[in-house]
Design a protein around this motif. Structure first.
Motif, short mmCIF file in Angstrom:
data_model
loop_
_atom_site.label_atom_id
_atom_site.label_comp_id
_atom_site.label_asym_id
_atom_site.label_seq_id
_atom_site.Cartn_x
_atom_site.Cartn_y
_atom_site.Cartn_z
N ARG A 186 -9.78 -8.82 -0.76
CA ARG A 186 -8.48 -9.00 -0.48
C ARG A 186 -8.40 -10.23 0.65
O ARG A 186 -7.48 -10.80 1.09
N LYS B 221 0.69 -1.21 -0.04
CA LYS B 221 -0.15 0.11 -0.07
C LYS B 221 1.06 1.12 -0.05
O LYS B 221 1.80 1.49 0.85
N HIS C 106 -14.84 0.95 -1.21
CA HIS C 106 -13.69 0.35 -0.40
C HIS C 106 -14.14 -0.83 0.36
O HIS C 106 -13.03 -1.69 0.58
N GLY D 159 -16.13 -2.49 7.72
CA GLY D 159 -14.71 -2.36 7.40
C GLY D 159 -14.26 -3.94 7.67
O GLY D 159 -15.01 -4.84 7.69
N MET D 160 -13.05 -3.98 7.83
CA MET D 160 -12.42 -5.46 7.95
C MET D 160 -11.55 -5.65 9.12
O MET D 160 -10.95 -4.67 9.63
N MET E 223 -15.17 -9.55 7.14
CA MET E 223 -15.68 -8.18 7.20
C MET E 223 -16.74 -8.18 8.04
O MET E 223 -17.58 -9.14 8.42
N ALA F 63 -13.79 1.14 6.30
CA ALA F 63 -13.84 1.62 5.05
C ALA F 63 -14.24 3.10 4.69
O ALA F 63 -15.50 3.21 5.11
N GLN G 72 -11.94 -4.04 -0.07
CA GLN G 72 -11.46 -4.85 1.15
C GLN G 72 -11.83 -6.49 1.20
O GLN G 72 -11.09 -7.41 1.46
N THR H 44 -9.38 3.16 5.16
CA THR H 44 -9.08 2.94 3.67
C THR H 44 -8.65 4.35 3.13
O THR H 44 -8.52 4.28 1.75
#
Ligand code: FAD
Length: 437
Positions: A149, A87, A142, A181-182, A163, A137, A146, A290
């Motif tokens: 991935r 990243k 986003h 988000g993750m 997630m 996110a 996520q 993110t």
């Protein structure tokens, strides 16, 4: 008007320095010779020296300033096992060729295991906790990126990632700010300055000469050896390791051209009322997001303060400039923290590389470990360890970050004059992403 966010006891220095302040101590004499000379006394330099000592190879660590004056006592103390690999500071995640990406994630996962082991073996008292991370996110799209991935992170880095949709976000953070988000379970946090102090003590226990105020001014080949000239005397060494990361300078121009030093900034708040403090991050995770110009935050080890960081500016600025910006970012996420005062604000340099990957290897015969790309507590410890094992000829496989391909750019000579413009541009892109969900 500048908001009144500063506590009457405000100090423009790291909160972490209340537990360990970088010091030169009693100056250790620079030895006339050592098998290995290490330039830079942060995590990477100390970890190299420590592993060399375990292989009975004598090393000297040469640090320009006080011990720990670089990023290693200034960071947020969030420790990850690979979620940030690739990243860049533009927020873009680089495409790494298939096969290599898995190896890198697997090595990043080893970096997490290494720091876990080191802290335990060396009995480093640094509030090491493995409560995981939540990556919010910033924009709706986003969240989908996520999710894509997840499989690779879990397969290659055993990240324990999953997630969390927006409806369940309050299980992670007392805010509706993100689009879900993750969670990355295999992540942790520590007190960065106490971790540094522990590494320093481990080196000293093994008799490593760690020399403060010994800026290296010149390195040249003298027959089979290197002659390393410092401000406090010269060392002749068989191998030299450059571990200067975001402070890489004219000593090594070829390496300076390959890293972009970028400032990161942090504030710590005053102690919060107990119930409020406990409610903000209920699972005691570290958080980041993110955004291209990301924020990262956590509670202090005693759980009483918010420690909130981000790239308020891409360059070094006075904490009185960065603190109000970070305070605003913090209260956008946590409106309940409006009115809370800042007691500490500080800054430090990270090193980004042009391919967004950490690197170790050799340049003109000098070993180097450089390019944390903003995430180096585990990674720079690991690259130092790997470099030491390479010098000791104790490796049985090539680390995936050890390649001859360390990119530079025709138009970049090591002077990042463009950073303020780039910073503004990416902040604008972030705003657009959020608007155009
Ligand atoms: C504000 C901030 C927040 C961060 N947050 C996180 C986080 O939450 N999680 C994470 O994983 N990472 C984080 N990082 C990154 C992390 O701190 C770094 O990756 C890590 O500390 C780098 O360690 P290092 O040993 O490579 O470099 P440093 O600790 O920066 O040490 C390099 C040293 O080299 C010395 N030096 C330079 N030139 C010479 C010379 N000629 N002679 C002798 N010495 C020289 C410098 O004085 C410096 O002390 C953050 C960084 C900053 C600044």
């Amino acid at each position: 008007m500048v908001p009144d966010i500063f506590h009457r006891e405000f100090t423009p220095s790291p909160y972490w320095w209340e537990a360990y302040t970088p010091t030169a101590g009693d100056l250790v004499e620079v030895p006339k010779s050592a098998r290995v000379a290490i330039v830079g006394g942060g995590y990477a330099g100390l970890s190299t020296a420590l592993e060399l000592a375990r292989h009975r190879i004598d090393a000297v660590v040469l640090e320009a300033n006080e011990l720990g004056s670089g990023a290693s006592t200034r960071n947020g103390g969030a420790v990850s096992g690979g979620v940030n690999v690739g990243k860049s500071f533009t927020g873009r995640t680089f495409e790494i060729e298939p096969g290599r990406a898995e190896q890198m994630l697997s090595d990043a996962s080893d970096a997490f295991a290494l720091i876990d082991r080191l802290i335990s073996e060396e009995e480093i008292d640094c509030f090491w906790e493995k409560h995981g991370r939540f990556v919010g996110a910033w924009a709706k799209k986003h969240f989908a990126a996520q999710a894509q991935r997840l499989a690779m992170l879990n397969a290659a880095a055993q990240s324990g990632a999953y997630m969390v949709p927006r409806e369940r976000q309050r299980e992670e953070i007392a805010s509706d700010y993100y689009f879900g988000g993750m969670v990355v379970e295999r992540s942790g946090k520590l007190h960065p300055a106490l971790y540094y102090k522990g590494l320093l003590e481990a080196c000293r226990r093994r008799g490593v000469a760690v020399c403060a105020k010994a800026a290296v001014e010149r390195i040249e080949r003298a027959s089979a050896e290197w002659r390393v000239e410092t401000r406090r005397g010269n060392v002749s060494a068989g191998d030299v390791v450059i571990a200067t990361n975001g402070y890489t300078g004219n000593l090594t121009p070829a390496l300076k051209r390959r890293v972009v030093p970028l400032a990161s900034h942090i504030i710590a708040t005053e102690e919060l009322p107990e119930d409020l403090a406990r409610s903000l991050i209920p699972k005691e995770r570290t958080l980041s997001d993110t955004k291209r110009v990301l924020c990262y935050y956590r509670m202090s080890p005693d759980g009483k303060r918010m420690v909130f960081g981000g790239r308020a500016r891409f360059t070094q600025v006075d904490p009185t400039v960065s603190a109000p910006i970070l305070h605003r970012y913090m209260t956008e996420r946590f409106p309940q923290l409006r009115g809370v005062k800042v007691t500490h604000a500080w800054t430090g340099n990270v090193a980004f590389t042009l391919d967004a990957l950490p690197h170790m290897g050799e340049s003109d015969g000098l070993h180097y470990c450089l390019g944390c790309n903003g995430s180096g507590v585990a990674m720079m410890t690991y690259l130092g360890w790997q470099t030491a094992r390479k010098i000791a000829r104790a490796v049985n496989y090539a680390c995936s970050f050890d390649t001859s391909d360390f990119p530079d750019h025709l138009l970049y000579s090591g002077n990042p004059w463009f950073l303020p413009v780039v910073g503004s541009y990416y902040r604008l892109r972030d705003s657009l992403d959020r608007l155009l969900v």
